[in-house]
Design a protein around this motif. Structure first.
Motif, PDB file in Angstrom:
ATOM      1  N   ALA A   1      -5.464  -5.987  11.745  1.00  0.00           N
ATOM      2  CA  ALA A   1      -4.397  -5.330  10.973  1.00  0.00           C
ATOM      3  C   ALA A   1      -4.412  -5.782   9.512  1.00  0.00           C
ATOM      4  O   ALA A   1      -4.118  -4.989   8.610  1.00  0.00           O
ATOM      5  N   THR A   2      -4.748  -7.061   9.267  1.00  0.00           N
ATOM      6  CA  THR A   2      -4.789  -7.582   7.897  1.00  0.00           C
ATOM      7  C   THR A   2      -5.824  -6.826   7.067  1.00  0.00           C
ATOM      8  O   THR A   2      -5.538  -6.341   5.963  1.00  0.00           O
ATOM      9  N   PHE A   3      -7.048  -6.734   7.620  1.00  0.00           N
ATOM     10  CA  PHE A   3      -8.123  -6.045   6.904  1.00  0.00           C
ATOM     11  C   PHE A   3      -7.826  -4.548   6.773  1.00  0.00           C
ATOM     12  O   PHE A   3      -8.013  -3.957   5.708  1.00  0.00           O
ATOM     13  N   SER A   4      -7.362  -3.947   7.858  1.00  0.00           N
ATOM     14  CA  SER A   4      -7.096  -2.505   7.848  1.00  0.00           C
ATOM     15  C   SER A   4      -6.019  -2.143   6.836  1.00  0.00           C
ATOM     16  O   SER A   4      -6.121  -1.131   6.134  1.00  0.00           O
ATOM     17  N   SER A   5      -4.970  -2.987   6.746  1.00  0.00           N
ATOM     18  CA  SER A   5      -3.890  -2.726   5.792  1.00  0.00           C
ATOM     19  C   SER A   5      -4.402  -2.821   4.362  1.00  0.00           C
ATOM     20  O   SER A   5      -4.042  -2.013   3.496  1.00  0.00           O
ATOM     21  N   ALA A   6      -5.258  -3.819   4.101  1.00  0.00           N
ATOM     22  CA  ALA A   6      -5.812  -3.999   2.754  1.00  0.00           C
ATOM     23  C   ALA A   6      -6.736  -2.836   2.392  1.00  0.00           C
ATOM     24  O   ALA A   6      -6.678  -2.306   1.271  1.00  0.00           O
ATOM     25  N   ILE A   7      -7.580  -2.431   3.329  1.00  0.00           N
ATOM     26  CA  ILE A   7      -8.499  -1.309   3.092  1.00  0.00           C
ATOM     27  C   ILE A   7      -7.713  -0.026   2.851  1.00  0.00           C
ATOM     28  O   ILE A   7      -8.023   0.754   1.942  1.00  0.00           O
ATOM     29  N   SER A   8      -6.674   0.172   3.660  1.00  0.00           N
ATOM     30  CA  SER A   8      -5.845   1.365   3.528  1.00  0.00           C
ATOM     31  C   SER A   8      -5.110   1.387   2.195  1.00  0.00           C
ATOM     32  O   SER A   8      -4.992   2.432   1.548  1.00  0.00           O
ATOM     33  N   ALA A   9      -4.603   0.206   1.756  1.00  0.00           N
ATOM     34  CA  ALA A   9      -3.896   0.119   0.475  1.00  0.00           C
ATOM     35  C   ALA A   9      -4.815   0.510  -0.676  1.00  0.00           C
ATOM     36  O   ALA A   9      -4.402   1.224  -1.611  1.00  0.00           O
ATOM     37  N   CYS A  10      -6.071   0.061  -0.615  1.00  0.00           N
ATOM     38  CA  CYS A  10      -7.047   0.413  -1.665  1.00  0.00           C
ATOM     39  C   CYS A  10      -7.424   1.889  -1.573  1.00  0.00           C
ATOM     40  O   CYS A  10      -7.529   2.590  -2.584  1.00  0.00           O
ATOM     41  N   GLY A  11      -7.589   2.341  -0.326  1.00  0.00           N
ATOM     42  CA  GLY A  11      -8.025   3.722  -0.118  1.00  0.00           C
ATOM     43  C   GLY A  11      -7.029   4.745  -0.606  1.00  0.00           C
ATOM     44  O   GLY A  11      -7.409   5.792  -1.165  1.00  0.00           O
TER      45      GLY A  11
ATOM     46  N   GLY B   1       0.817  -1.209   0.000  1.00  0.00           N
ATOM     47  CA  GLY B   1       0.000   0.000   0.000  1.00  0.00           C
ATOM     48  C   GLY B   1       0.847   1.254   0.000  1.00  0.00           C
ATOM     49  O   GLY B   1       0.601   2.202  -0.753  1.00  0.00           O
ATOM     50  N   LYS B   2       1.883   1.266   0.815  1.00  0.00           N
ATOM     51  CA  LYS B   2       2.747   2.443   0.919  1.00  0.00           C
ATOM     52  C   LYS B   2       3.657   2.586  -0.296  1.00  0.00           C
ATOM     53  O   LYS B   2       4.160   3.675  -0.576  1.00  0.00           O
ATOM     54  N   ALA B   3       3.905   1.474  -0.991  1.00  0.00           N
ATOM     55  CA  ALA B   3       4.738   1.525  -2.199  1.00  0.00           C
ATOM     56  C   ALA B   3       3.899   1.831  -3.438  1.00  0.00           C
ATOM     57  O   ALA B   3       4.436   1.936  -4.538  1.00  0.00           O
ATOM     58  N   GLY B   4       2.586   1.967  -3.265  1.00  0.00           N
ATOM     59  CA  GLY B   4       1.717   2.293  -4.386  1.00  0.00           C
ATOM     60  C   GLY B   4       1.295   1.090  -5.200  1.00  0.00           C
ATOM     61  O   GLY B   4       0.762   1.226  -6.305  1.00  0.00           O
TER      62      GLY B   4
END
Length: 374
Positions: A311-321, A286-289
């Motif tokens: 954390a798994t779900f939040s990271s995935a949601i954040s990466a999409c967001g 997510g942070k690498a785009g």
């Protein structure tokens, strides 16, 4: 001889049976018989039995010798009974039984395993005042005790006591490097790593991991990657701990592409990934785009039957967001709701942010209203 053979073969229960048989047949006992039985219990990690047999010696009026005491202390060391081990050490002094290198090493190691570094150093000081000479095992235990106590300078003192660095083994250097790493002295850690290499000491997984961990704590990501590269070219087996330390060093410096690259290498080496590694990988993507890869990692995490967490779900949601993929973000949010996980604001906020960045303000408003109603 039979009891001794049982001990060497790891058959401590048979050793006790032979001892009981000797008692039943009123066979005369000696120091060797008891020492061999206690040693058999020590090798079987049965410290309770070892102490009991030791007490039987007094009942049989057999005077314990250095071998018997050493075997008992070794059993206590393996049972993490450092206070009892030191008591036996004092008992030897009071009874004027000769204390040798094996005895002191076992007592120091018992303290080291339980994190009692100050007691370990006291035992080492007592050894220096006796006729016993510290060996590689003694120094390794003492340095490791300093490591666990965060005393890298004291560990350095032990290292300077050795006349020849070539006498030190992998365990000693690993403990020394780890001690430096814990205190943020990464340059010292790198120095001892080079000394170990120049001394023809075989660097193993623990040694490399200690060095990479030292770099991680000091946010030296380039050094961490260099060490990992050297490790992969050596005979040492890379493991999850090693990769995680290197990945964390990269993440601390916002080197997301490098962290993601390491994650790819982990999968190529067929290392079994846990939830922690998947979460780190999804977050790095997510942070690498690279939101698409984060989705692939999420899918891989579910297929591997790893226990997904918040954390798994939040990271995935954040990466999409972060990249305007609000539909995917909402899909993950719904999956999170359907799971047995406790619902938190972290994932919800990430989903709202995804809608906002995509101009879907009405969807964001509906989600916010839903949150206030619930």
């Amino acid at each position: 001889a039979t009891i001794d053979a049982c001990g060497k073969g790891g058959e401590w229960e048979k050793a006790l049976q032979f001892l009981r048989l000797m008692v039943h047949n009123t066979v005369e006992f000696d120091q060797f018989t008891f020492g061999a039985t206690i040693s058999a219990c020590a090798k079987g990690c049965e410290w309770n039995q070892a102490v009991f047999i030791f007490s039987v010696m007094a009942c049989r009026e057999v005077k314990p010798d250095t071998v018997s005491f050493s075997a008992a202390i070794s059993a206590l060391e393996k049972g993490h009974q450092w206070e009892r081990a030191l008591h036996f050490l004092e008992l030897m002094s009071h009874r004027e039984v000769k204390l040798d290198t094996t005895t002191f090493s076992a007592a120091i190691s018992a303290c080291e395993k339980c994190g009692a570094w100050e007691q370990a150093l006291r035992a080492f000081a007592s050894m220096r005042q006796s006729e016993a000479k510290p060996n590689m095992v003694t120094f390794g235990a003492a340095i490791s005790a300093c490591d666990k106590g965060g005393q890298w300078e004291k560990a350095l003192q032990f290292l300077t006591m050795t006349r020849n660095k070539a006498d030190l083994d992998t365990v000693c250097f690993s403990a020394m490097i780890s001690a430096c790493g814990r205190c943020g002295a990464w340059e010292k850690a790198m120095y001892f790593l080079s000394v170990a290499a120049c001394s023809n000491v075989e660097l193993d997984t623990i040694t490399y991991s200690a060095g990479i961990s030292a770099c991680e704590k000091s946010v030296e990501w380039v050094r961490a990657l260099q060490l990992l590269g050297g490790m992969m070219q050596s005979k040492a087996q890379s493991d999850m701990v090693t990769f995680n330390a290197a990945i964390h060093a990269c993440e601390e410096c916002s080197r997301w592409q490098e962290a993601l690259g390491l994650f790819v290498v982990m999968t190529q080496h067929q290392l079994k990934l846990s939830t922690i590694e998947f979460n780190a990988g999804i977050s790095a993507c997510g942070k690498a785009g690279d939101w698409a890869t984060s989705l692939e990692l999420f899918k891989a995490a579910t297929q591997s039957r790893s226990e997904l967490d918040i954390a798994t779900f939040s990271s995935a949601i954040s990466a999409c967001g972060k990249h305007g993929r609000w539909e995917k973000a909402l899909q993950f949010l719904e999956l999170m709701r359907q799971s047995t996980l406790e619902f938190t604001l972290v994932g919800f906020n990430a989903a709202i942010s995804a809608c906002e960045k995509s101009g879907e303000w009405e969807m964001a408003f509906d989600m916010l209203r839903s949150l206030t109603q619930n």
